[in-house]
Design a protein around this motif. Sequence first.
Motif, PDB file in Angstrom:
ATOM      1  N   GLY A   1      20.986  97.509 -37.420  1.00 45.50           N
ATOM      2  CA  GLY A   1      20.436  98.852 -37.393  1.00 45.50           C
ATOM      3  C   GLY A   1      19.827  99.308 -36.092  1.00 45.50           C
ATOM      4  O   GLY A   1      19.321 100.432 -35.997  1.00 45.50           O
ATOM      5  N   VAL A   2      19.836  98.471 -35.070  1.00 44.45           N
ATOM      6  CA  VAL A   2      19.242  98.829 -33.788  1.00 44.45           C
ATOM      7  C   VAL A   2      20.343  99.267 -32.841  1.00 44.45           C
ATOM      8  O   VAL A   2      21.303  98.545 -32.615  1.00 44.45           O
ATOM      9  CB  VAL A   2      18.458  97.642 -33.188  1.00 44.45           C
ATOM     10  N   GLY A   3      20.205 100.436 -32.299  1.00 45.23           N
ATOM     11  CA  GLY A   3      21.187 100.957 -31.359  1.00 45.23           C
ATOM     12  C   GLY A   3      20.560 101.248 -30.010  1.00 45.23           C
ATOM     13  O   GLY A   3      19.339 101.196 -29.832  1.00 45.23           O
ATOM     14  N   ILE A   4      21.406 101.589 -29.058  1.00 43.54           N
ATOM     15  CA  ILE A   4      20.931 101.854 -27.706  1.00 43.54           C
ATOM     16  C   ILE A   4      20.059 103.099 -27.666  1.00 43.54           C
ATOM     17  O   ILE A   4      19.249 103.277 -26.748  1.00 43.54           O
ATOM     18  CB  ILE A   4      22.131 101.993 -26.747  1.00 43.54           C
ATOM     19  N   ASP A   5      20.173 103.970 -28.670  1.00 43.26           N
ATOM     20  CA  ASP A   5      19.349 105.179 -28.701  1.00 43.26           C
ATOM     21  C   ASP A   5      17.867 104.847 -28.778  1.00 43.26           C
ATOM     22  O   ASP A   5      17.025 105.629 -28.312  1.00 43.26           O
ATOM     23  CB  ASP A   5      19.748 106.045 -29.894  1.00 43.26           C
ATOM     24  N   MET A   6      17.517 103.686 -29.355  1.00 39.61           N
ATOM     25  CA  MET A   6      16.112 103.300 -29.419  1.00 39.61           C
ATOM     26  C   MET A   6      15.531 103.103 -28.018  1.00 39.61           C
ATOM     27  O   MET A   6      14.389 103.481 -27.740  1.00 39.61           O
ATOM     28  CB  MET A   6      15.930 102.017 -30.239  1.00 39.61           C
ATOM     29  N   LEU A   7      16.321 102.499 -27.122  1.00 37.36           N
ATOM     30  CA  LEU A   7      15.863 102.331 -25.748  1.00 37.36           C
ATOM     31  C   LEU A   7      15.674 103.694 -25.085  1.00 37.36           C
ATOM     32  O   LEU A   7      14.723 103.923 -24.338  1.00 37.36           O
ATOM     33  CB  LEU A   7      16.859 101.484 -24.965  1.00 37.36           C
ATOM     34  N   PHE A   8      16.582 104.605 -25.375  1.00 35.86           N
ATOM     35  CA  PHE A   8      16.552 105.940 -24.786  1.00 35.86           C
ATOM     36  C   PHE A   8      15.269 106.679 -25.167  1.00 35.86           C
ATOM     37  O   PHE A   8      14.590 107.271 -24.314  1.00 35.86           O
ATOM     38  CB  PHE A   8      17.779 106.714 -25.267  1.00 35.86           C
ATOM     39  N   PHE A   9      14.918 106.636 -26.461  1.00 40.97           N
ATOM     40  CA  PHE A   9      13.774 107.410 -26.932  1.00 40.97           C
ATOM     41  C   PHE A   9      12.451 106.648 -26.875  1.00 40.97           C
ATOM     42  O   PHE A   9      11.396 107.245 -27.107  1.00 40.97           O
ATOM     43  CB  PHE A   9      14.023 107.861 -28.374  1.00 40.97           C
TER      44      PHE A   9
ATOM     45  N   ALA B   1       4.269 112.452 -11.921  1.00 42.95           N
ATOM     46  CA  ALA B   1       5.677 112.574 -11.531  1.00 42.95           C
ATOM     47  C   ALA B   1       6.565 111.774 -12.480  1.00 42.95           C
ATOM     48  O   ALA B   1       7.639 112.244 -12.907  1.00 42.95           O
ATOM     49  CB  ALA B   1       5.868 112.096 -10.096  1.00 42.95           C
ATOM     50  N   PHE B   2       6.130 110.561 -12.808  1.00 43.50           N
ATOM     51  CA  PHE B   2       6.880 109.746 -13.758  1.00 43.50           C
ATOM     52  C   PHE B   2       6.929 110.415 -15.136  1.00 43.50           C
ATOM     53  O   PHE B   2       7.974 110.443 -15.791  1.00 43.50           O
ATOM     54  CB  PHE B   2       6.250 108.355 -13.860  1.00 43.50           C
TER      55      PHE B   2
ATOM     56  N   ARG C   1      16.737 108.586 -16.812  1.00 49.77           N
ATOM     57  CA  ARG C   1      16.183 108.189 -15.516  1.00 49.77           C
ATOM     58  C   ARG C   1      14.733 107.736 -15.661  1.00 49.77           C
ATOM     59  O   ARG C   1      14.276 106.842 -14.939  1.00 49.77           O
ATOM     60  CB  ARG C   1      16.298 109.342 -14.526  1.00 49.77           C
ATOM     61  N   GLY C   2      14.012 108.365 -16.603  1.00 49.81           N
ATOM     62  CA  GLY C   2      12.637 107.930 -16.838  1.00 49.81           C
ATOM     63  C   GLY C   2      12.570 106.503 -17.339  1.00 49.81           C
ATOM     64  O   GLY C   2      11.672 105.736 -16.972  1.00 49.81           O
TER      65      GLY C   2
ATOM     66  N   LEU D   1      11.327 100.648 -15.710  1.00 48.63           N
ATOM     67  CA  LEU D   1      11.747  99.275 -15.419  1.00 48.63           C
ATOM     68  C   LEU D   1      11.524  98.941 -13.948  1.00 48.63           C
ATOM     69  O   LEU D   1      11.200  97.796 -13.603  1.00 48.63           O
ATOM     70  CB  LEU D   1      13.224  99.086 -15.776  1.00 48.63           C
ATOM     71  N   GLY D   2      11.692  99.947 -13.070  1.00 45.35           N
ATOM     72  CA  GLY D   2      11.501  99.712 -11.641  1.00 45.35           C
ATOM     73  C   GLY D   2      10.074  99.429 -11.248  1.00 45.35           C
ATOM     74  O   GLY D   2       9.811  98.999 -10.117  1.00 45.35           O
ATOM     75  N   MET D   3       9.113  99.650 -12.152  1.00 46.83           N
ATOM     76  CA  MET D   3       7.697  99.404 -11.850  1.00 46.83           C
ATOM     77  C   MET D   3       7.273  97.968 -12.139  1.00 46.83           C
ATOM     78  O   MET D   3       6.154  97.572 -11.813  1.00 46.83           O
ATOM     79  CB  MET D   3       6.819 100.361 -12.671  1.00 46.83           C
TER      80      MET D   3
END
Length: 746
Positions: A167-175, A447-448, A458-459, A464-466
Amino acid sequence: MSIKPPNEEGTQPDLPGEQASPGTSAGTTPPAPIERSKFGGTPRRHERAFDDDAPVSRSDLSKGPQDVLEAPTARINWRVLLVSSMVIIAFSLWAILGPNEARTSMKIAVDWIATNLGWYYVLTMTLVIGFVVWVAFSKEGNVRLGPDQSRPQYKLSTWVAMLFAAGVGIDMLFFSVTGPIVQYLHPPAGAGGTPEALQDAVVWTMFHYGVAGWSMYALLGMAMGYFAYRWGMPLSIRAALYPLLGKRVRGSLGDGISTIALVGTVFGVATSMGIGVVLLSVGFSLLFGLEQGLSLQIALVIGAVILTVLATTSGVDRGIRWISELNLWSAVAMMVYILVTGQTAFLLNALTENIGRFLVTFPARTLETFVYAPGGAEWMGSWTLFFWAFWLAWGPFVGVFLARISRGRTLREFVIAAITAPVLCDFFIVSLFGNSAMYHVLQGDTAFAQLAVDSPERGWYALLGMFPGAMFLIGLATLSGLLFYLTSANSGAMVMSNFSASIPDPSQDGPKWLRIFWAVLTAVLTVAMLLAGGVTTMEYATLIFALPVTIIAYLVMASFYKVLQMERAEREGQVLRKPSMAPIGGYLPERSWKQRLEQLHSFASSKQAIQFIDRTVRPALEDVAAEFRNQGYQAVCEDITSERGIQEPQLRVSMDSYRAFHYHVALVEAPVPMFSGRMTREVDVYYRLEVFTQTGSGGYDLMGLTKQQVIDDVLERFEAHLAFLTFSSNTDTASVLTPPMPAREG
């Protein structure tokens, strides 16, 4: 022949339209009842007329496989395939040829739904949650997805891990990043950037990825699994509606329901894939220096189709399992890395508070519509209603997978596990990402915050870049996201092929070419929605096309409620029979005291049990079947091949529109008890010959009985079955889809 329950005076009523029984002519007396003198007594016969074409309520569900299946072998349902394909192709062409018009039209439709039907979505999901919880804690929660003797295929830890992966999809990372920041800066009610908004920022995203979605998965999963594994029907939505629609599930009505479920699933998977390529395109750009934009996103969609085709042609089951396992471990590694290298104490404190606030406010949030808040309908359409529509669209997809891995589980453990274990995993992911983002926002990084609101993909990568070792984490996160993405694409193609075919065996899937077809068509739809406006257009389409799926949710709840009432009637019917049964209680056949003592320290081997079947049990059942036939019943004694390849005898007595009587003697492996009469154990297991009806085992062993005792037990069981039919007929109720029964006379 027809079996009628007696009226209060014990006489058999005559019903209009009654058919002549086998061996008689119309208007003559039905066959004489079986004399117990043949075997030791006389059970009563119960008869009732029933229109074979009417929908099934509490009747013979064993007819389901014949009524639901269009053919004994797997075949394509061309009507479902063509209609659903044309709907998707027409929508895709509309979005590709007129993207602005498509986006504007869908925005108008979504605004209307959010304003006028928001309450309907909210009420639907609330009722789904309440229904699955009721099933779990009802007396029927002990019913298994399969015969009562069935046991789970996977150990608990493996099963829970597979639930999470399903039940876990990539949309969870997005939101997980954009959701909390948006709710903090632009909450649904009140001013943004306040302590009150901060307290609820992450909790809203946890709510959207919490119990509601998994309740929808559990509803469809347990319904499809129950009918597939307990009654031998196909693993499909139409089979789950058999008690309501009867044979009509095989006609145009059933095809229409399958088409709705299939189209909703395609849009749900396409939305997840669209969100995935938008997110992954940023990761590929950072890792490989590729230019971000629509071209890269379309290339990722094409790449997913190619990998799906390769997985399909090289063994899709093995490929999906391998990807799912790697997916889970990569996600765990990413979470551990963020927790250890990030603000560990802050994240753990926030997680604890988030879960506590979620539990306290959950009932109020479930029924919240923000009718009094300015712009409440718009917020609901963008967030809560979108997610509810998303789970509705994904419900048939994930439900099939949950059913496939849950054979042998009880309804109670299935529901409780589905709405707790994966939800806690979701909470962990959302809280870690969301609170990591909120920490930087609270430090004044406006800004972030603005980047996460304007461009969620991009957010997410900016967050992750921090972290220390940013490129390593970005690579790990992109790999995890890619695996989420491929899992959805591969599994989606497989489930869509199943929905557009008629497959008798629940363990089988649609043909390879059909899986490839759906992978390609889903990719075309994904590209069309990207061209028409990206993620926002996908949200619009999901909200619109999930609306018909709500009807399926209500029908499944009504159907499953009916069949659970039938399970209860079976149990109550057995209870009604107990006073007139053997004095030793239950269904245990009467044994002499020497037989009972012998059984205490006798543990049969497989060979001994098979010999007893051949020499005692099968001859007894054949004699009973012959006498049933002599008296006009449709009875047969047949062998059923067990999972071990053993021929197990079964007596079946057909009763027209009523549930047939089954007496199945199965070889069951059991551990030798430590408290047996022996001082030491020579073997670890022994074999019992247990009696099973359609709803499970009687819980006793036939080993050591005489042929006459086996016959007596068959007749005791048959009397109990007739008592069940009496009870169920007295509690029959009519509904819109189930017409009332003809009135009984006398």
